[in-house]
Design a protein around this motif. Sequence first.
Motif, PDB file in Angstrom:
ATOM      1  N   LEU A   1       0.840  -1.187   0.000  1.00 31.97           N
ATOM      2  CA  LEU A   1       0.000   0.000   0.000  1.00 31.97           C
ATOM      3  C   LEU A   1       0.881   1.245   0.000  1.00 31.97           C
ATOM      4  CD1 LEU A   1      -2.857   1.257   0.323  1.00 31.97           C
ATOM      5  CD2 LEU A   1      -2.514   1.079   2.807  1.00 31.97           C
ATOM      6  N   VAL A   2       0.557   2.186  -0.876  1.00 29.19           N
ATOM      7  CA  VAL A   2       1.328   3.423  -0.971  1.00 29.19           C
ATOM      8  C   VAL A   2       0.357   4.571  -1.221  1.00 29.19           C
ATOM      9  CG1 VAL A   2       1.773   3.057  -3.428  1.00 29.19           C
ATOM     10  CG2 VAL A   2       3.288   4.543  -2.108  1.00 29.19           C
ATOM     11  N   GLN A   3       0.692   5.732  -0.711  1.00 25.97           N
ATOM     12  CA  GLN A   3      -0.151   6.899  -0.926  1.00 25.97           C
ATOM     13  C   GLN A   3       0.105   7.509  -2.299  1.00 25.97           C
ATOM     14  OE1 GLN A   3       0.507   9.596   2.399  1.00 25.97           O
ATOM     15  NE2 GLN A   3      -1.387   8.854   3.368  1.00 25.97           N
ATOM     16  N   ALA A   4      -0.900   8.129  -2.850  1.00 26.14           N
ATOM     17  CA  ALA A   4      -0.755   8.811  -4.128  1.00 26.14           C
ATOM     18  C   ALA A   4       0.378   9.828  -4.035  1.00 26.14           C
ATOM     19  CB  ALA A   4      -2.052   9.496  -4.509  1.00 26.14           C
ATOM     20  N   GLY A   5       1.192   9.855  -5.092  1.00 27.00           N
ATOM     21  CA  GLY A   5       2.343  10.752  -5.119  1.00 27.00           C
ATOM     22  C   GLY A   5       3.608  10.129  -4.578  1.00 27.00           C
ATOM     23  N   GLY A   6       3.478   8.969  -3.944  1.00 28.88           N
ATOM     24  CA  GLY A   6       4.626   8.290  -3.364  1.00 28.88           C
ATOM     25  C   GLY A   6       5.340   7.391  -4.358  1.00 28.88           C
ATOM     26  N   SER A   7       6.270   6.597  -3.836  1.00 31.29           N
ATOM     27  CA  SER A   7       7.078   5.713  -4.664  1.00 31.29           C
ATOM     28  C   SER A   7       7.094   4.303  -4.092  1.00 31.29           C
ATOM     29  CB  SER A   7       8.520   6.231  -4.753  1.00 31.29           C
ATOM     30  OG  SER A   7       8.581   7.489  -5.368  1.00 31.29           O
ATOM     31  N   LEU A   8       7.363   3.360  -4.974  1.00 26.04           N
ATOM     32  CA  LEU A   8       7.441   1.951  -4.585  1.00 26.04           C
ATOM     33  C   LEU A   8       8.363   1.271  -5.584  1.00 26.04           C
ATOM     34  CD1 LEU A   8       5.943   0.252  -2.375  1.00 26.04           C
ATOM     35  CD2 LEU A   8       4.390  -0.502  -4.185  1.00 26.04           C
ATOM     36  N   ARG A   9       9.139   0.306  -5.117  1.00 25.69           N
ATOM     37  CA  ARG A   9       9.991  -0.454  -6.029  1.00 25.69           C
ATOM     38  C   ARG A   9       9.657  -1.930  -5.958  1.00 25.69           C
ATOM     39  NH1 ARG A   9      16.563  -1.244  -6.479  1.00 25.69           N
ATOM     40  NH2 ARG A   9      16.218  -2.672  -4.732  1.00 25.69           N
ATOM     41  N   LEU A  10       9.325  -2.478  -7.109  1.00 26.61           N
ATOM     42  CA  LEU A  10       9.065  -3.906  -7.225  1.00 26.61           C
ATOM     43  C   LEU A  10      10.319  -4.616  -7.719  1.00 26.61           C
ATOM     44  CD1 LEU A  10       5.545  -3.900  -8.942  1.00 26.61           C
ATOM     45  CD2 LEU A  10       6.123  -3.640  -6.516  1.00 26.61           C
ATOM     46  N   SER A  11      10.495  -5.826  -7.249  1.00 25.71           N
ATOM     47  CA  SER A  11      11.606  -6.653  -7.693  1.00 25.71           C
ATOM     48  C   SER A  11      11.068  -7.954  -8.264  1.00 25.71           C
ATOM     49  CB  SER A  11      12.542  -6.974  -6.528  1.00 25.71           C
ATOM     50  OG  SER A  11      13.085  -5.806  -5.957  1.00 25.71           O
ATOM     51  N   CYS A  12      11.828  -8.525  -9.173  1.00 26.26           N
ATOM     52  CA  CYS A  12      11.474  -9.831  -9.746  1.00 26.26           C
ATOM     53  C   CYS A  12      12.754 -10.639  -9.850  1.00 26.26           C
ATOM     54  CB  CYS A  12      10.824  -9.660 -11.101  1.00 26.26           C
ATOM     55  SG  CYS A  12      10.557 -11.218 -11.980  1.00 26.26           S
ATOM     56  N   ALA A  13      12.835 -11.698  -9.062  1.00 24.78           N
ATOM     57  CA  ALA A  13      14.003 -12.568  -9.065  1.00 24.78           C
ATOM     58  C   ALA A  13      13.766 -13.749  -9.996  1.00 24.78           C
ATOM     59  CB  ALA A  13      14.295 -13.057  -7.656  1.00 24.78           C
ATOM     60  N   ALA A  14      14.721 -13.995 -10.869  1.00 23.84           N
ATOM     61  CA  ALA A  14      14.596 -15.070 -11.844  1.00 23.84           C
ATOM     62  C   ALA A  14      15.571 -16.201 -11.526  1.00 23.84           C
ATOM     63  CB  ALA A  14      14.864 -14.542 -13.241  1.00 23.84           C
ATOM     64  N   SER A  15      15.153 -17.406 -11.823  1.00 21.77           N
ATOM     65  CA  SER A  15      16.020 -18.574 -11.666  1.00 21.77           C
ATOM     66  C   SER A  15      15.672 -19.614 -12.714  1.00 21.77           C
ATOM     67  CB  SER A  15      15.870 -19.180 -10.266  1.00 21.77           C
ATOM     68  OG  SER A  15      14.549 -19.621 -10.047  1.00 21.77           O
ATOM     69  N   GLY A  16      16.615 -20.483 -13.004  1.00 18.93           N
ATOM     70  CA  GLY A  16      16.359 -21.601 -13.892  1.00 18.93           C
ATOM     71  C   GLY A  16      16.612 -21.343 -15.360  1.00 18.93           C
ATOM     72  N   GLY A  17      17.160 -20.206 -15.708  1.00 16.74           N
ATOM     73  CA  GLY A  17      17.434 -19.929 -17.110  1.00 16.74           C
ATOM     74  C   GLY A  17      18.608 -18.985 -17.255  1.00 16.74           C
ATOM     75  N   THR A  18      18.911 -18.632 -18.482  1.00 12.23           N
ATOM     76  CA  THR A  18      19.978 -17.681 -18.744  1.00 12.23           C
ATOM     77  C   THR A  18      19.378 -16.287 -18.735  1.00 12.23           C
ATOM     78  OG1 THR A  18      21.094 -19.352 -20.097  1.00 12.23           O
ATOM     79  CG2 THR A  18      21.858 -17.069 -20.275  1.00 12.23           C
ATOM     80  N   PHE A  19      19.391 -15.674 -17.568  1.00 17.16           N
ATOM     81  CA  PHE A  19      18.653 -14.431 -17.348  1.00 17.16           C
ATOM     82  C   PHE A  19      19.043 -13.356 -18.350  1.00 17.16           C
ATOM     83  CE2 PHE A  19      16.232 -11.389 -15.061  1.00 17.16           C
ATOM     84  CZ  PHE A  19      16.980 -10.234 -14.986  1.00 17.16           C
ATOM     85  N   SER A  20      20.311 -13.218 -18.617  1.00 13.59           N
ATOM     86  CA  SER A  20      20.771 -12.123 -19.457  1.00 13.59           C
ATOM     87  C   SER A  20      20.278 -12.213 -20.895  1.00 13.59           C
ATOM     88  CB  SER A  20      22.301 -12.055 -19.449  1.00 13.59           C
ATOM     89  OG  SER A  20      22.842 -13.267 -19.941  1.00 13.59           O
ATOM     90  N   SER A  21      19.818 -13.367 -21.304  1.00 16.50           N
ATOM     91  CA  SER A  21      19.354 -13.539 -22.683  1.00 16.50           C
ATOM     92  C   SER A  21      17.875 -13.231 -22.860  1.00 16.50           C
ATOM     93  CB  SER A  21      19.622 -14.973 -23.148  1.00 16.50           C
ATOM     94  OG  SER A  21      18.797 -15.899 -22.457  1.00 16.50           O
ATOM     95  N   TYR A  22      17.154 -13.000 -21.767  1.00 11.32           N
ATOM     96  CA  TYR A  22      15.718 -12.793 -21.838  1.00 11.32           C
ATOM     97  C   TYR A  22      15.340 -11.315 -21.872  1.00 11.32           C
ATOM     98  CZ  TYR A  22      14.972 -17.717 -20.789  1.00 11.32           C
ATOM     99  OH  TYR A  22      14.952 -19.082 -20.848  1.00 11.32           O
ATOM    100  N   VAL A  23      14.305 -11.021 -22.610  1.00 18.58           N
ATOM    101  CA  VAL A  23      13.607  -9.749 -22.480  1.00 18.58           C
ATOM    102  C   VAL A  23      12.720  -9.874 -21.246  1.00 18.58           C
ATOM    103  CG1 VAL A  23      11.912  -8.187 -23.492  1.00 18.58           C
ATOM    104  CG2 VAL A  23      13.639  -9.302 -24.946  1.00 18.58           C
ATOM    105  N   MET A  24      12.808  -8.904 -20.358  1.00 23.53           N
ATOM    106  CA  MET A  24      12.015  -8.930 -19.132  1.00 23.53           C
ATOM    107  C   MET A  24      10.951  -7.849 -19.205  1.00 23.53           C
ATOM    108  SD  MET A  24      13.389 -11.419 -17.577  1.00 23.53           S
ATOM    109  CE  MET A  24      12.439 -11.274 -16.064  1.00 23.53           C
ATOM    110  N   GLY A  25       9.729  -8.233 -18.877  1.00 26.99           N
ATOM    111  CA  GLY A  25       8.629  -7.280 -18.952  1.00 26.99           C
ATOM    112  C   GLY A  25       7.865  -7.178 -17.645  1.00 26.99           C
ATOM    113  N   TRP A  26       7.192  -6.057 -17.493  1.00 24.89           N
ATOM    114  CA  TRP A  26       6.250  -5.848 -16.386  1.00 24.89           C
ATOM    115  C   TRP A  26       4.869  -5.565 -16.971  1.00 24.89           C
ATOM    116  CZ3 TRP A  26       7.111  -6.684 -11.314  1.00 24.89           C
ATOM    117  CH2 TRP A  26       8.436  -6.721 -10.849  1.00 24.89           C
ATOM    118  N   PHE A  27       3.886  -6.209 -16.430  1.00 29.41           N
ATOM    119  CA  PHE A  27       2.498  -6.004 -16.809  1.00 29.41           C
ATOM    120  C   PHE A  27       1.684  -5.799 -15.533  1.00 29.41           C
ATOM    121  CE2 PHE A  27       2.569  -7.125 -21.325  1.00 29.41           C
ATOM    122  CZ  PHE A  27       3.811  -7.745 -21.419  1.00 29.41           C
ATOM    123  N   ARG A  28       0.488  -5.285 -15.703  1.00 29.47           N
ATOM    124  CA  ARG A  28      -0.404  -5.139 -14.561  1.00 29.47           C
ATOM    125  C   ARG A  28      -1.831  -5.441 -14.987  1.00 29.47           C
ATOM    126  NH1 ARG A  28      -0.102   1.442 -13.642  1.00 29.47           N
ATOM    127  NH2 ARG A  28      -1.389   2.060 -15.456  1.00 29.47           N
TER     128      ARG A  28
END
Length: 126
Positions: free
Chosen positions: A11-38
């Motif tokens: 939960l964050v107030q309007a005007g504030g900031s938040l940082r999401l993280s996504c940890a990957a495993s099981g593949g060659t991470f550097s070769s993938y295009v990484m996306g965020w959707f909502r």
Amino acid sequence: QVQLVESGGGLVQAGGSLRLSCAASGGTFSSYVMGWFRQAPGKEREFVGAITKRLGIAVTYYGDSVKDRFIVSRDNTWNTVYLQMNSVKPEDTAVYYCAAKSNIYDNRSPSEYNFWGQGTQVTVSS
């Protein structure tokens, strides 16, 4: 097979900031295009941002509704992609998903992504 785990939602107030993280495993991470959707209740999944790596340079793409407010970055050492959310608005409230794909086509289309995380809820209060 790539496993993706998001964290950092809340939960964050309007005007504030938040940082999401996504940890990957099981593949060659550097070769993938990484996306965020909502996805908000009753709405289609929406493209937020993506980051790739072309000729050694990370290239980012953003959805129109978050451009100039959100920043996507990646750390190939830690196999993690981030979504820095600034100046958040109530309409940013949604479940945020991290996704990965190996092809270079249409970074904005969810159907192009092969692997998905379980999602993390972000709620912005007014």
